[in-house]
Write a protein that holds these residues in place. Structure first.
Motif, mmCIF file in Angstrom:
data_model
loop_
_atom_site.group_PDB
_atom_site.id
_atom_site.type_symbol
_atom_site.label_atom_id
_atom_site.label_comp_id
_atom_site.label_asym_id
_atom_site.label_seq_id
_atom_site.Cartn_x
_atom_site.Cartn_y
_atom_site.Cartn_z
ATOM 1 N N ARG A 117 0.831 -1.208 0.000
ATOM 2 C CA ARG A 117 0.000 0.000 0.000
ATOM 3 C C ARG A 117 0.864 1.257 0.000
ATOM 4 N NH1 ARG A 117 -2.767 -3.214 3.894
ATOM 5 N NH2 ARG A 117 -2.123 -1.900 5.648
ATOM 6 N N VAL A 118 1.984 1.201 0.713
ATOM 7 C CA VAL A 118 2.920 2.329 0.692
ATOM 8 C C VAL A 118 3.394 2.592 -0.738
ATOM 9 C CG1 VAL A 118 5.227 3.096 1.398
ATOM 10 C CG2 VAL A 118 3.700 2.053 3.070
ATOM 11 N N LYS A 119 3.793 1.529 -1.417
ATOM 12 C CA LYS A 119 4.285 1.649 -2.793
ATOM 13 C C LYS A 119 3.204 2.175 -3.724
ATOM 14 C CE LYS A 119 6.252 -1.137 -6.554
ATOM 15 N NZ LYS A 119 6.694 -2.518 -6.937
ATOM 16 N N GLN A 120 2.007 1.615 -3.629
ATOM 17 C CA GLN A 120 0.918 2.047 -4.495
ATOM 18 C C GLN A 120 0.521 3.497 -4.245
ATOM 19 O OE1 GLN A 120 -2.238 -0.802 -3.891
ATOM 20 N NE2 GLN A 120 -1.194 -2.429 -5.038
ATOM 21 N N GLY A 121 0.711 3.954 -3.010
ATOM 22 C CA GLY A 121 0.342 5.328 -2.675
ATOM 23 C C GLY A 121 1.410 6.355 -2.981
ATOM 24 N N GLY A 122 2.550 5.918 -3.518
ATOM 25 C CA GLY A 122 3.606 6.862 -3.860
ATOM 26 C C GLY A 122 4.670 7.028 -2.806
ATOM 27 N N GLY A 123 4.631 6.201 -1.744
ATOM 28 C CA GLY A 123 5.672 6.243 -0.726
ATOM 29 C C GLY A 123 6.844 5.350 -1.086
ATOM 30 N N LYS A 124 7.832 5.308 -0.198
ATOM 31 C CA LYS A 124 9.045 4.535 -0.466
ATOM 32 C C LYS A 124 9.456 3.744 0.774
ATOM 33 C CE LYS A 124 10.894 8.144 -3.512
ATOM 34 N NZ LYS A 124 12.005 9.132 -3.697
ATOM 35 N N LEU A 125 9.956 2.548 0.544
ATOM 36 C CA LEU A 125 10.594 1.764 1.591
ATOM 37 C C LEU A 125 12.068 2.157 1.638
ATOM 38 C CD1 LEU A 125 10.707 -0.648 3.613
ATOM 39 C CD2 LEU A 125 11.178 -2.111 1.631
ATOM 40 N N VAL A 126 12.558 2.550 2.809
ATOM 41 C CA VAL A 126 13.960 2.959 2.914
ATOM 42 C C VAL A 126 14.785 1.999 3.762
ATOM 43 C CG1 VAL A 126 13.482 5.394 2.522
ATOM 44 C CG2 VAL A 126 13.437 4.510 4.849
ATOM 45 N N ASN A 127 14.132 1.154 4.576
ATOM 46 C CA ASN A 127 14.875 0.186 5.373
ATOM 47 C C ASN A 127 13.935 -0.938 5.784
ATOM 48 O OD1 ASN A 127 16.906 -1.051 6.860
ATOM 49 N ND2 ASN A 127 16.526 0.180 8.681
ATOM 50 N N GLY A 128 14.359 -2.186 5.560
ATOM 51 C CA GLY A 128 13.552 -3.333 5.961
ATOM 52 C C GLY A 128 12.990 -4.062 4.755
ATOM 53 N N PRO A 129 12.108 -5.033 5.023
ATOM 54 C CA PRO A 129 11.610 -5.469 6.341
ATOM 55 C C PRO A 129 12.705 -6.175 7.152
ATOM 56 C CG PRO A 129 10.165 -6.222 4.561
ATOM 57 C CD PRO A 129 11.441 -5.760 3.934
ATOM 58 N N ASN A 130 12.688 -5.966 8.453
ATOM 59 C CA ASN A 130 13.632 -6.591 9.362
ATOM 60 C C ASN A 130 12.879 -7.220 10.528
ATOM 61 O OD1 ASN A 130 16.040 -5.675 7.995
ATOM 62 N ND2 ASN A 130 15.622 -3.648 8.842
ATOM 63 N N GLU A 131 13.317 -8.423 10.914
ATOM 64 C CA GLU A 131 12.747 -9.046 12.096
ATOM 65 C C GLU A 131 13.497 -8.536 13.320
ATOM 66 O OE1 GLU A 131 11.224 -13.429 13.654
ATOM 67 O OE2 GLU A 131 12.836 -13.310 12.148
ATOM 68 N N VAL A 132 12.766 -8.258 14.392
ATOM 69 C CA VAL A 132 13.366 -7.740 15.619
ATOM 70 C C VAL A 132 13.069 -8.696 16.770
ATOM 71 C CG1 VAL A 132 13.289 -5.340 14.867
ATOM 72 C CG2 VAL A 132 11.322 -6.313 16.061
ATOM 73 N N PRO A 133 13.852 -8.604 17.872
ATOM 74 C CA PRO A 133 13.606 -9.485 19.012
ATOM 75 C C PRO A 133 12.145 -9.427 19.458
ATOM 76 C CG PRO A 133 15.671 -8.328 19.319
ATOM 77 C CD PRO A 133 15.038 -7.745 18.085
ATOM 78 N N GLY A 134 11.607 -10.601 19.740
ATOM 79 C CA GLY A 134 10.209 -10.681 20.115
ATOM 80 C C GLY A 134 9.325 -11.192 18.995
ATOM 81 N N GLY A 135 9.895 -11.282 17.772
ATOM 82 C CA GLY A 135 9.157 -11.862 16.666
ATOM 83 C C GLY A 135 8.414 -10.892 15.779
ATOM 84 N N SER A 136 8.527 -9.578 16.034
ATOM 85 C CA SER A 136 7.860 -8.599 15.178
ATOM 86 C C SER A 136 8.725 -8.270 13.963
ATOM 87 C CB SER A 136 7.562 -7.320 15.961
ATOM 88 O OG SER A 136 6.609 -7.549 16.969
ATOM 89 N N TRP A 137 8.075 -7.695 12.956
ATOM 90 C CA TRP A 137 8.746 -7.230 11.749
ATOM 91 C C TRP A 137 8.546 -5.731 11.616
ATOM 92 C CZ3 TRP A 137 11.617 -10.172 8.282
ATOM 93 C CH2 TRP A 137 11.631 -11.548 8.526
ATOM 94 N N ILE A 138 9.605 -5.036 11.193
ATOM 95 C CA ILE A 138 9.530 -3.579 11.083
ATOM 96 C C ILE A 138 10.025 -3.117 9.717
ATOM 97 C CG2 ILE A 138 9.832 -3.253 13.564
ATOM 98 C CD1 ILE A 138 12.754 -2.395 12.937
ATOM 99 N N ALA A 139 9.629 -1.908 9.354
ATOM 100 C CA ALA A 139 10.121 -1.274 8.136
ATOM 101 C C ALA A 139 10.060 0.229 8.331
ATOM 102 C CB ALA A 139 9.283 -1.687 6.930
#
Length: 270
Positions: A231-253
């Protein structure tokens, strides 16, 4: 004196209470965040000189405000990019502004009143990372908080700083935050989770070279990270870092919206 001051602080002192977007295009930003995070956009003030919008989740009586949006003031246009900022509740905003300055911080905007809302100031820590502090007015009909982890709600507050230890000490004096635990990131030093009244709410780490200055960044909950990034991509935004898994099992970007304001996403499922 410091120990006495800490003991007399309320249960809300040091609590993040609001996130706010300052942007160059409120209409486009509203469409983007509506698509990415499911927020509705409600005009709160359409004063020609000071328009303000609420970001909300839910419907009807269960509708909850989770953030705000305002246009970039003319005096700041060209001097700073669109950005997100956070508000931290304090018991006495005037005293806290003085405390920031006396402890090496900066007061960018002196305390002033927002009618029917509270009194606020814009401050920065000794490294220059900016925050808003506010003493809210009492509310008889305070809505209940959104369920923890709900889509679109603020999830995590992260500081990029020049010294994790110095920042821990400073914010401990100002807000009563405490060290929860460290995660070793090797050459990058520790990732320090900090707690507000015993609850882990954010992290601090050495400023990456990709960030030009110390700053705060803000994470928002999504149900599935990959779907949100599409949705970020379709809306004209950009991914600058990630996706990355972090301690605890969550994913961030970490992302940029179409006006280049940084925001971050977190999900239990990639």
């Amino acid at each position: 004196m410091l120990q006495t001051a800490l003991e007399t602080r309320s249960d809300t002192h040091g609590k993040f209470i609001w996130c706010e977007l300052m942007t160059s295009d409120t209409e486009a930003a509203g469409r983007f965040y509506r698509a990415v995070l499911g927020w509705s956009v409600k005009p709160l003030s359409m004063d020609v000189d000071h328009p303000y919008y609420l970001f909300e989740i839910g419907e009807g009586e269960k509708c909850l405000g989770i953030g705000g949006m305002m246009p970039m003031p003319a005096e700041l246009a060209g001097h700073m990019p669109p950005s997100w900022s956070g508000y931290v509740a304090v018991d006495d905003v005037d005293q806290m502004a003085r405390d920031f300055k006396e402890n090496g911080g900066i007061v960018h905007r002196q305390p002033e009143d927002i009618p029917e809302v509270g009194r606020f100031a814009v401050v920065a820590d000794p490294d220059g990372a900016v925050l808003n502090i506010m003493t809210p007015l009492p509310m008889d009909d305070m809505p209940p908080p959104a369920p923890e982890g709900a889509q679109g709600t603020a999830a995590w507050y992260e500081l990029y700083t020049e010294s994790v230890d110095a920042a821990t000490g400073f914010y401990g004096r100002m807000f009563g935050w405490t060290k929860d635990q460290d995660f070793d990131m090797g050459a990058m030093g520790p990732y320090r989770i900090f707690a507000e009244h015993g609850k882990a709410v954010g992290g601090m780490m050495k400023r990456p070279e990709s960030f030009p200055a110390p700053s705060w960044v803000y994470y928002f909950n999504v149900d599935r990270l990959d779907a949100a990034l599409e949705r970020v991509k379709q809306g004209g935004g950009k991914l600058v870092n990630g996706p990355n898994e972090v301690p605890g099992g969550s994913w961030i970007a970490q992302c940029l919206d179409p006006q280049n304001a940084m925001f971050c996403l977190v999900a239990r499922v990639r």
